[in-house]
Each structure stands twice: as C-alpha cells, then as structure tokens.
Design a protein around this motif. Sequence first.
Motif, PDB file in Angstrom:
ATOM      1  N   UNK A   1     -15.261  42.437  21.611  1.00 53.64           N
ATOM      2  CA  UNK A   1     -15.055  41.972  23.023  1.00 53.64           C
ATOM      3  C   UNK A   1     -15.074  43.347  23.902  1.00 53.64           C
ATOM      4  N   UNK A   2     -15.752  43.076  25.137  1.00 54.05           N
ATOM      5  CA  UNK A   2     -15.776  43.996  26.091  1.00 54.05           C
ATOM      6  C   UNK A   2     -14.631  43.795  27.218  1.00 54.05           C
ATOM      7  N   UNK A   3     -13.667  44.606  27.334  1.00 53.98           N
ATOM      8  CA  UNK A   3     -12.542  44.317  28.369  1.00 53.98           C
ATOM      9  C   UNK A   3     -12.867  45.339  29.593  1.00 53.98           C
ATOM     10  N   UNK A   4     -12.245  44.783  30.675  1.00 50.74           N
ATOM     11  CA  UNK A   4     -12.213  45.673  31.587  1.00 50.74           C
ATOM     12  C   UNK A   4     -11.049  46.762  31.431  1.00 50.74           C
TER      13      UNK A   4
ATOM     14  N   UNK B   1      -8.371  47.170  32.833  1.00 51.89           N
ATOM     15  CA  UNK B   1      -6.886  46.641  33.351  1.00 51.89           C
ATOM     16  C   UNK B   1      -6.747  45.681  32.123  1.00 51.89           C
ATOM     17  N   UNK B   2      -7.763  45.249  31.504  1.00 53.99           N
ATOM     18  CA  UNK B   2      -7.444  44.107  30.304  1.00 53.99           C
ATOM     19  C   UNK B   2      -6.999  44.628  29.005  1.00 53.99           C
ATOM     20  N   UNK B   3      -6.241  43.735  28.239  1.00 55.50           N
ATOM     21  CA  UNK B   3      -6.051  43.739  26.987  1.00 55.50           C
ATOM     22  C   UNK B   3      -5.904  42.608  26.195  1.00 55.50           C
ATOM     23  N   UNK B   4      -5.842  42.663  24.652  1.00 54.69           N
ATOM     24  CA  UNK B   4      -5.698  41.177  24.389  1.00 54.69           C
ATOM     25  C   UNK B   4      -4.304  41.259  23.680  1.00 54.69           C
ATOM     26  N   UNK B   5      -3.861  39.841  23.796  1.00 54.50           N
ATOM     27  CA  UNK B   5      -2.400  39.572  23.551  1.00 54.50           C
ATOM     28  C   UNK B   5      -2.546  38.553  22.183  1.00 54.50           C
ATOM     29  N   UNK B   6      -2.103  38.843  20.975  1.00 51.51           N
ATOM     30  CA  UNK B   6      -2.125  37.537  20.088  1.00 51.51           C
ATOM     31  C   UNK B   6      -0.752  37.170  19.769  1.00 51.51           C
ATOM     32  N   UNK B   7      -0.474  35.958  19.876  1.00 50.05           N
ATOM     33  CA  UNK B   7       0.854  35.380  19.743  1.00 50.05           C
ATOM     34  C   UNK B   7       0.684  34.430  18.425  1.00 50.05           C
ATOM     35  N   UNK B   8       2.084  34.469  17.546  1.00 50.44           N
ATOM     36  CA  UNK B   8       2.136  33.891  16.458  1.00 50.44           C
ATOM     37  C   UNK B   8       3.470  33.749  15.797  1.00 50.44           C
ATOM     38  N   UNK B   9       3.667  33.418  14.592  1.00 52.66           N
ATOM     39  CA  UNK B   9       2.439  33.201  13.511  1.00 52.66           C
ATOM     40  C   UNK B   9       1.936  31.642  13.813  1.00 52.66           C
ATOM     41  N   UNK B  10       2.617  30.877  14.180  1.00 53.83           N
ATOM     42  CA  UNK B  10       2.278  29.368  14.166  1.00 53.83           C
ATOM     43  C   UNK B  10       2.808  28.647  15.745  1.00 53.83           C
TER      44      UNK B  10
ATOM     45  N   UNK C   1     -10.916  35.117  30.716  1.00 53.21           N
ATOM     46  CA  UNK C   1     -11.981  34.946  29.475  1.00 53.21           C
ATOM     47  C   UNK C   1     -11.404  33.984  28.486  1.00 53.21           C
ATOM     48  N   UNK C   2     -12.307  33.057  28.069  1.00 55.61           N
ATOM     49  CA  UNK C   2     -11.609  31.981  27.108  1.00 55.61           C
ATOM     50  C   UNK C   2     -12.309  32.460  25.674  1.00 55.61           C
ATOM     51  N   UNK C   3     -11.219  32.697  24.660  1.00 55.62           N
ATOM     52  CA  UNK C   3     -11.610  33.156  23.470  1.00 55.62           C
ATOM     53  C   UNK C   3     -11.296  31.919  22.526  1.00 55.62           C
ATOM     54  N   UNK C   4     -12.183  31.732  21.508  1.00 54.78           N
ATOM     55  CA  UNK C   4     -11.931  30.606  20.635  1.00 54.78           C
ATOM     56  C   UNK C   4     -11.533  31.278  19.194  1.00 54.78           C
ATOM     57  N   UNK C   5     -10.219  31.593  18.880  1.00 59.68           N
ATOM     58  CA  UNK C   5      -9.656  31.966  17.826  1.00 59.68           C
ATOM     59  C   UNK C   5     -10.258  31.600  16.556  1.00 59.68           C
ATOM     60  N   UNK C   6     -10.326  30.447  16.476  1.00 59.88           N
ATOM     61  CA  UNK C   6     -10.826  29.624  15.040  1.00 59.88           C
ATOM     62  C   UNK C   6     -12.161  30.108  14.655  1.00 59.88           C
TER      63      UNK C   6
END
Lengths: 341, 165
Positions: free
Chosen positions: B141-144, B146-155, B1-6
């Motif tokens: 967002x609807x995930x299955x 087995x899926x989860x969101x991972x945010x990496x940062x800060x920059x 799944x493609x997510x546009x964070x901006x």
Amino acid sequence: MMQSEPRALQLNEQGQLKHFLTLDGLDKTILTEILDRADSFLSMGEQSVKKVPLLRGKTVVNLFFENSTRTRTTFELAAKRLSADVINLDIATSATSKGESLLDTLKNLEAMQSDMFVVRHGDSGAAHFIAEHCTPNVAIINAGDGRHAHPTQAMLDMLTIRRHKGPFEGLKVAIVGDILHSRVARSQIHALTTLGVEEIRLVGPKTLVPDLFEDTGVTICHELQAGLTDVDVIVMLRLQKERMQGALLPSESEFYRLYGLTAETMAWAKPDAIVMHPGPINRGVEIASEVADGPHSVILNQVTNGIAVRMAVMSMAMSGQVQSREYAESKASEMALGEEI
Amino acid sequence: MNLDIDRALSALADNLVEHCQKKQITNPIVVGIHSGGVWVAERILSQLATQEALATLDITFYRDDFSRMGLHPKVKQTVLPPTEDRHVILIDDVLMSGRTIRAAMNEIFDFGRPASISLAILYDLHQAELPIHADAVGEVINLSATQRIKLSGPSPLVVNVVESA
C-alpha cells in the motif's frame, strides 16, 4: 527541615514513577503496574540470554552507606540484566569517610553523568533527602532507609504472594516478629493495605509490636496462635540479635518458644499457607529449619522475584525521568515561542 | 481508501505457503508480534504446515526509542519455545520503518540461534528505514505522508486508513 510530599516527589507530571522512595502515597494502579512489569521480567528467565537492552548506555550507582551484600547484589544483577553500567560505591572507604559531605559526594557522582542512584542508608529519610537535592535527571531508588521504608523488598513480597495465592482480596496475612524496628514491615503494611488484603495481623511481644500500629488498620496479636489461625500468608521478620541483650526481649530461646515458627505452630495457619522471610534467616530463633526448607516455604522464590521487581522499578523510574524531561522541554519551547510572539 | 482484509489475509497465506515450499521450511515456529501480528498469525496459522502452537512476541524491552519515548505502558507476555536451529516465521500486521522487526529479531536471538527467520507482513507500506524486507506480503500500500494504517481486533479484525495527528 521540611520535606516535600512523597507522592509529589516520586511521580512526574503524567503520574508515572520517576523516583521510588516509599510506598506511601502510591495507589493500587501503580503498585499493580510494578507487579505486572515484574511478571514480564520473570518470564525472561526462559531466555538463553537473560538480558534486555532497556538501560543500555545508562549508569547506575549503587550507593550503599549501610552494608547489605544480598540487596546490593540483587540491585546490581537487576541493573545488569537491563544492560546498564553499574558502579558499586563502598561508602566506608569513600570520600564521605574522609570528611566530604554527602552533598559533595552526590555532586561528584552527578558530574560523572550517572542516571540512577540506588541508595541504602541507616538514617530514615536519606533517600528522600537525596532525591530533593540531586539534579532532577537522576532517578533515586530507595534500597532501605533507617526504620522508614524498604519499598522494593515489600513489592517483591507482594509479587511472591500474588504468584502463589492469586488476587489479594480475601487474603489474611500475618507479619511476625520485630515490627517496631522493621522498615520492611512498614512498607509491607502500606502495600498490603493498598492492594486490598482482607486482614493484616501483626504478631509479637508488646515491646516489639506496640499498640501505635493499630492506627494503620491492622489487627495486633501478642499470642502466636491467635495471630496464625487461618492465615494464608506468614511473613517472618528477622530478629536482630543485638536487641536480645536489651530490655526488649528476654532471650533468643524465650522468643523462639513464644513466637518461633515450627511445624507445630505452622499447623494453626491454613493448610496451603505460604511462609516468607526477607532473610537472612536466624534458624532456631524466628523459624525452624524444617519450616524454612519445607514445602510451605517460598523464601528462595522471594530472592528470584526480587531481581524482577527491581528491574521493573528501575525501568519504570528511568522511563518516568525520560517523559518528565520531554515534558519540561516541550514546556520550555512553548514558553520560548510565546516570548517570540 | 477501501481495504479488503480477507483478500489480504488470503494472499499472505498463499504467498507464505509458497515461500516455505521454495525454502523447504518444515514445521516452523510461527511467531506473531503483539498485538496486530498475533491477530494476523491466528488467522493464517491453520494454513501453515506446523505442529507448533502459535508463539507470541512483545518487543517493548527491545525498542530503540526508549531514551526518547520511555517505556510502553502495557507489556504483553513473550511466549517462545527454544529457537535453536529451528525455522522461525515472524508475522506482523504492518511493515513501515522496519524498526519493530529489528527489535523482534534481537529478542528472538536472545532465545537461541534459529536456522532461519522469514518475515510475513499483511500490509507493506514500502517506507523502510532499515534494510529489512518481507518474504511474504498480503498487500503493498502506498500512503500519503499524513496517512497510516490502523488494525483493530482481535474479533472482528478490521483495518482502516486513518489520518495521523
């Protein structure tokens, strides 16, 4: 009786603390983790409610076989700030004085579903003994045993040094007074060495600072001036007055003249040196009031830091117990699965 | 799944400004929850009408799973001014069960009784286990399972959908 290695007894399968008995065998990583966690608890002082729910529902028993109102109070406050239920057991009036053995008393406390024992005992190795004979689900914290160790006192001293002087590397630390009988000094030497200070000096008369301490890599000074010159940290130890009557020391006034910390002797240290003391202070015996209450003194900061360090150690040991139990349960279920197959 | 964070950050900021106007919230204390919430809050703070510096919250000591999971190894500093009678905007990267937000609110109340707490979330997964919902959302967002969101940062700030182990 053979005792198991302190490191093996204190750490769980993941290398986390599950008892806190001695600093012997604990590495720099774990000591730094204790200090970092204590820093987090210190910042709690800014909250209007100075309490977190970490140990909610847990029972902590203060098991003091030797009197120490100050240490017991800070452990009690630390446990309460973690939201634990606390029982103070005054051993002088408890079952052990009626002939019940220590192990029987422990079994009774275990049956009350206690989660942690904070143990103060006059005999060296008592906390270790209890950790070996207690059910594995109870975390044991050593609050001072004989001449052996007082690890939370040493760690609160380390926190005080780090908060005032920054990194340990490059620091010169003088420990002055009755090193021979001091469990605090023994634990401090372990902690300072592990955390990497440049130089540790033990200062006092030959009767109280024997040469056998040289094996620990410290410098021994029998002259106060040599001991204090250019140091960053001065740790004064309490002189126990009962030792004045023995052959170890001539008199209080003689000790004060030779080893007392006064404004004049303080001048040998670095201008920004800090002065510490585990308390209670004998004013005019080991330290002058003008120094104890002066701008270099961080003695009251030590008390505040003591609560944060004890909160850190208690929460880490309880966490280590939880992880250890989970590990044991997963191993047991793996074995059961293997048997079924 | 493609997510546009901006795109999600921009939508979150717009929705939050609108929420504050509707609720007449002025000069709020903006609080990011470590670590992802702080990164998100840093990105949108300038668009909110507040004189306060960004506050940060580490909810480690307030988690409800200590007796099951033990202590999180890394505790970051909570930096929060007095919250008594102030409007607080709580920001996190992902809203899943709602347990983190419950813990965060418990901690905030230990600093004082705020006038209000609003919740701003970058990605709402609609998997609440507690009656907690966001006032401003960047993206739902609807995930299955087995899926989860991972945010990496800060920059740079990067978001990925990963398969959970």
